[in-house]
Design an enzyme around this catalytic site. Structure first.
Site, PDB file in Angstrom:
ATOM      1  N   ARG A 233       9.903 -50.100  -5.624  1.00  0.00           N
ATOM      2  CA  ARG A 233       9.646 -48.765  -5.083  1.00  0.00           C
ATOM      3  C   ARG A 233       8.412 -48.782  -4.200  1.00  0.00           C
ATOM      4  NH1 ARG A 233      13.951 -47.662  -5.655  1.00  0.00           N
ATOM      5  NH2 ARG A 233      14.967 -45.905  -6.677  1.00  0.00           N
ATOM      6  N   GLU A 262      10.266 -42.922   3.247  1.00  0.00           N
ATOM      7  CA  GLU A 262      11.489 -43.517   3.810  1.00  0.00           C
ATOM      8  C   GLU A 262      12.317 -42.456   4.516  1.00  0.00           C
ATOM      9  OE1 GLU A 262      13.487 -45.623   0.671  1.00  0.00           O
ATOM     10  OE2 GLU A 262      11.822 -47.014   0.398  1.00  0.00           O
ATOM     11  N   HIS A 283      15.440 -50.501   2.671  1.00  0.00           N
ATOM     12  CA  HIS A 283      15.922 -50.128   1.330  1.00  0.00           C
ATOM     13  C   HIS A 283      17.367 -50.612   1.128  1.00  0.00           C
ATOM     14  CE1 HIS A 283      15.147 -47.101  -2.128  1.00  0.00           C
ATOM     15  NE2 HIS A 283      16.033 -48.019  -2.520  1.00  0.00           N
TER      16      HIS A 283
HETATM   17  P1  NAD Z   1      14.236 -51.747 -15.743  1.00  0.00           P
HETATM   18  O1  NAD Z   1      13.961 -50.418 -16.347  1.00  0.00           O
HETATM   19  O2  NAD Z   1      15.307 -52.586 -16.309  1.00  0.00           O
HETATM   20  O3  NAD Z   1      12.892 -52.618 -15.719  1.00  0.00           O
HETATM   21  C1  NAD Z   1      11.659 -52.085 -15.321  1.00  0.00           C
HETATM   22  C2  NAD Z   1      10.609 -52.716 -16.195  1.00  0.00           C
HETATM   23  O4  NAD Z   1       9.313 -52.332 -15.693  1.00  0.00           O
HETATM   24  C3  NAD Z   1      10.673 -52.249 -17.657  1.00  0.00           C
HETATM   25  O5  NAD Z   1      10.880 -53.350 -18.512  1.00  0.00           O
HETATM   26  C4  NAD Z   1       9.321 -51.589 -17.875  1.00  0.00           C
HETATM   27  O6  NAD Z   1       8.793 -51.781 -19.176  1.00  0.00           O
HETATM   28  C5  NAD Z   1       8.478 -52.290 -16.816  1.00  0.00           C
HETATM   29  N1  NAD Z   1       7.208 -51.599 -16.576  1.00  0.00           N
HETATM   30  C6  NAD Z   1       6.939 -50.278 -16.666  1.00  0.00           C
HETATM   31  N2  NAD Z   1       5.630 -50.072 -16.415  1.00  0.00           N
HETATM   32  C7  NAD Z   1       5.078 -51.279 -16.158  1.00  0.00           C
HETATM   33  C8  NAD Z   1       3.764 -51.705 -15.855  1.00  0.00           C
HETATM   34  N3  NAD Z   1       2.746 -50.843 -15.763  1.00  0.00           N
HETATM   35  N4  NAD Z   1       3.551 -53.022 -15.630  1.00  0.00           N
HETATM   36  C9  NAD Z   1       4.572 -53.917 -15.733  1.00  0.00           C
HETATM   37  N5  NAD Z   1       5.828 -53.569 -16.047  1.00  0.00           N
HETATM   38  C10 NAD Z   1       6.084 -52.264 -16.252  1.00  0.00           C
HETATM   39  O7  NAD Z   1      14.491 -51.459 -14.181  1.00  0.00           O
HETATM   40  P2  NAD Z   1      15.242 -52.392 -13.138  1.00  0.00           P
HETATM   41  O8  NAD Z   1      16.683 -52.028 -13.113  1.00  0.00           O
HETATM   42  O9  NAD Z   1      14.833 -53.799 -13.354  1.00  0.00           O
HETATM   43  O10 NAD Z   1      14.609 -51.811 -11.780  1.00  0.00           O
HETATM   44  C11 NAD Z   1      13.281 -52.103 -11.411  1.00  0.00           C
HETATM   45  C12 NAD Z   1      12.885 -51.293 -10.187  1.00  0.00           C
HETATM   46  O11 NAD Z   1      13.726 -51.650  -9.086  1.00  0.00           O
HETATM   47  C13 NAD Z   1      13.015 -49.775 -10.318  1.00  0.00           C
HETATM   48  O12 NAD Z   1      11.912 -49.162  -9.652  1.00  0.00           O
HETATM   49  C14 NAD Z   1      14.273 -49.455  -9.550  1.00  0.00           C
HETATM   50  O13 NAD Z   1      14.305 -48.140  -9.091  1.00  0.00           O
HETATM   51  C15 NAD Z   1      14.154 -50.466  -8.423  1.00  0.00           C
HETATM   52  N6  NAD Z   1      15.408 -50.757  -7.719  1.00  0.00           N
HETATM   53  C16 NAD Z   1      15.352 -50.831  -6.367  1.00  0.00           C
HETATM   54  C17 NAD Z   1      16.504 -51.151  -5.671  1.00  0.00           C
HETATM   55  C18 NAD Z   1      16.474 -51.215  -4.176  1.00  0.00           C
HETATM   56  O14 NAD Z   1      17.449 -50.832  -3.567  1.00  0.00           O
HETATM   57  N7  NAD Z   1      15.442 -51.712  -3.565  1.00  0.00           N
HETATM   58  C19 NAD Z   1      17.703 -51.392  -6.351  1.00  0.00           C
HETATM   59  C20 NAD Z   1      17.713 -51.327  -7.739  1.00  0.00           C
HETATM   60  C21 NAD Z   1      16.538 -51.008  -8.423  1.00  0.00           C
HETATM   61  C1  MLT Z   2      17.949 -47.805  -7.110  1.00  0.00           C
HETATM   62  O1  MLT Z   2      16.945 -47.354  -7.647  1.00  0.00           O
HETATM   63  O2  MLT Z   2      18.991 -48.050  -7.746  1.00  0.00           O
HETATM   64  C2  MLT Z   2      17.932 -48.056  -5.637  1.00  0.00           C
HETATM   65  O3  MLT Z   2      17.004 -47.310  -4.985  1.00  0.00           O
HETATM   66  C3  MLT Z   2      19.276 -48.113  -5.081  1.00  0.00           C
HETATM   67  C4  MLT Z   2      19.718 -47.198  -3.998  1.00  0.00           C
HETATM   68  O4  MLT Z   2      19.511 -47.505  -2.843  1.00  0.00           O
HETATM   69  O5  MLT Z   2      20.346 -46.195  -4.279  1.00  0.00           O
END
Ligand code: NAD
Ligand code: MLT
Length: 314
Positions: A233, A262, A283
């Site tokens: 994010r 964004e 993104h």
């Molecule tokens: P998840 O919930 O499985 O894992 C996130 C982890 O972060 C958790 O284990 C949590 O304990 C940890 N966390 C929380 N606070 C923390 C801190 N202060 N320090 C270290 N770790 C901490 O989530 P995920 O599915 O692995 O997704 C991770 C991130 O990726 C989210 O922000 C999600 O929105 C983002 N994401 C982005 C895209 C994209 O399109 N770029 C796609 C999918 C997910």
């Molecule tokens: C997510 O948090 O899953 C991502 O931001 C994915 C998206 O682009 O919707």
């Protein structure tokens, strides 16, 4: 729960719409609505489905007098005012995991791209130059990858980059050292992580504890030439501190998929994106055919489940 009409406000895969219709739920797709338009439109719907573009604010939630469900076809719910939803008895659904492999694979490709200067070298060749010396890179084998956030995506990244010969270290407040060992990752406190890492990738939600997690102080406690990746994010990495570190050479490169705003318009963000040492994508972490079908089906299945209709209803 009575869900007759759903507004799909961001472009989700057609599988979502098809499945909802199959269960006799009326669906309207209206993308890129202004805040004012959304506040008007939402009055006519029992549920809304979004990706990350549409902001489901308190104002939208309060205007949605019939709205019972907000479905997020993705993991992060930071574009939804979850507190306002709870206060108004609106259920928030998401699809964690549905796009994790896609986000992981983009992360890995940004890491390998940075190591070998693929993007700037390709741009240089397309511009008619033959700069072999300028774009010499380094091997990932033997380097250390720090993973902040060892959840679904973070641990998939660990396993894949280990296959490239990287040592993985990481931190997550809810993961124990024992659990991290199961995916061959050494669990360390953050202050011990920074000086050991060659690459840092963040995979946390954006919450107060992670806002500006990677800042000037952190960047200065890293090795000179540290590479930073953010497919999680915008806001987890302080963009102006990262820009300064890239300009000074303290940061050797960054792979960035997500931004504080964004699409980005802030001059600092635009200058960051323009740096030769930055590989930036709009993104795209979840933007694969496979992930989009998965999250589309998962979000519609959850909505259908709330209606009480059985899955084999035809
Ligand atoms: P998840 O919930 O499985 O894992 C996130 C982890 O972060 C958790 O284990 C949590 O304990 C940890 N966390 C929380 N606070 C923390 C801190 N202060 N320090 C270290 N770790 C901490 O989530 P995920 O599915 O692995 O997704 C991770 C991130 O990726 C989210 O922000 C999600 O929105 C983002 N994401 C982005 C895209 C994209 O399109 N770029 C796609 C999918 C997910
Ligand atoms: C997510 O948090 O899953 C991502 O931001 C994915 C998206 O682009 O919707």
């Amino acid at each position: 729960m009575d869900i007759k009409k759903v507004l799909v406000a961001d472009a989700v895969d057609n599988a979502c719409i098809e499945l909802l219709k199959k269960y006799s739920i009326e669906v309207d797709c209206k993308y890129k609505l202004s805040k004012e338009q959304l506040v008007q439109e939402i009055k006519n719907y029992d549920a809304i489905v979004v990706r990350s573009d549409t902001k489901v604010t308190a104002e939208v939630i309060q205007a949605g007098k019939r709205m019972k469900v907000i479905g997020r076809a993705g993991a992060g719910v930071d574009n939804i005012d979850v507190n306002a939803a709870t206060a108004n008895n609106v259920i928030v659904l998401n699809t964690p995991g549905g796009n994790a492999i896609s986000a992981c694979e983009l992360t890995c490709s940004l890491i390998t791209n940075l190591a070998r200067n693929v993007t700037p070298a390709s741009a240089s060749l397309k511009a008619g130059r033959w700069d072999r010396k300028l774009y010499s890179g380094h091997e990932l084998s033997g380097k250390t990858l720090a993973i902040i956030g060892l959840g679904r995506i973070g641990r998939e990244v660990a396993l894949r980059m280990q296959a490239w010969g990287m040592t993985t270290i990481g931190f997550d407040p809810i993961v124990s050292a024992e659990e991290a060992k199961q995916f061959n990752t050494e669990f360390l406190p953050l202050e011990q992580i920074w000086p050991r890492a060659d690459y840092i990738t963040v995979h946390t939600p954006l919450i107060p504890a992670t806002r500006n997690l990677i800042n000037q102080k952190v960047l200065n406690s890293c090795k000179k030439g540290i590479r930073i990746i953010n497919v999680a994010r915008g806001g987890i990495i302080n963009e102006s501190d990262l820009l300064a570190a890239i300009k000074s050479g303290q940061c050797g490169g960054a792979g960035i998929d997500v931004f504080e705003q964004e699409p980005p318009t802030d001059p600092v963000t635009l200058e960051l994106i323009a740096q030769d040492k930055v590989v930036a994508t709009p993104h795209l972490g979840a933007s694969t055919g496979e992930a989009q079908i998965r999250v589309a089906v998962e979000v519609s299945e959850q909505i259908i489940a709330l209606t009480g209709k059985s899955k084999d209803y035809t």
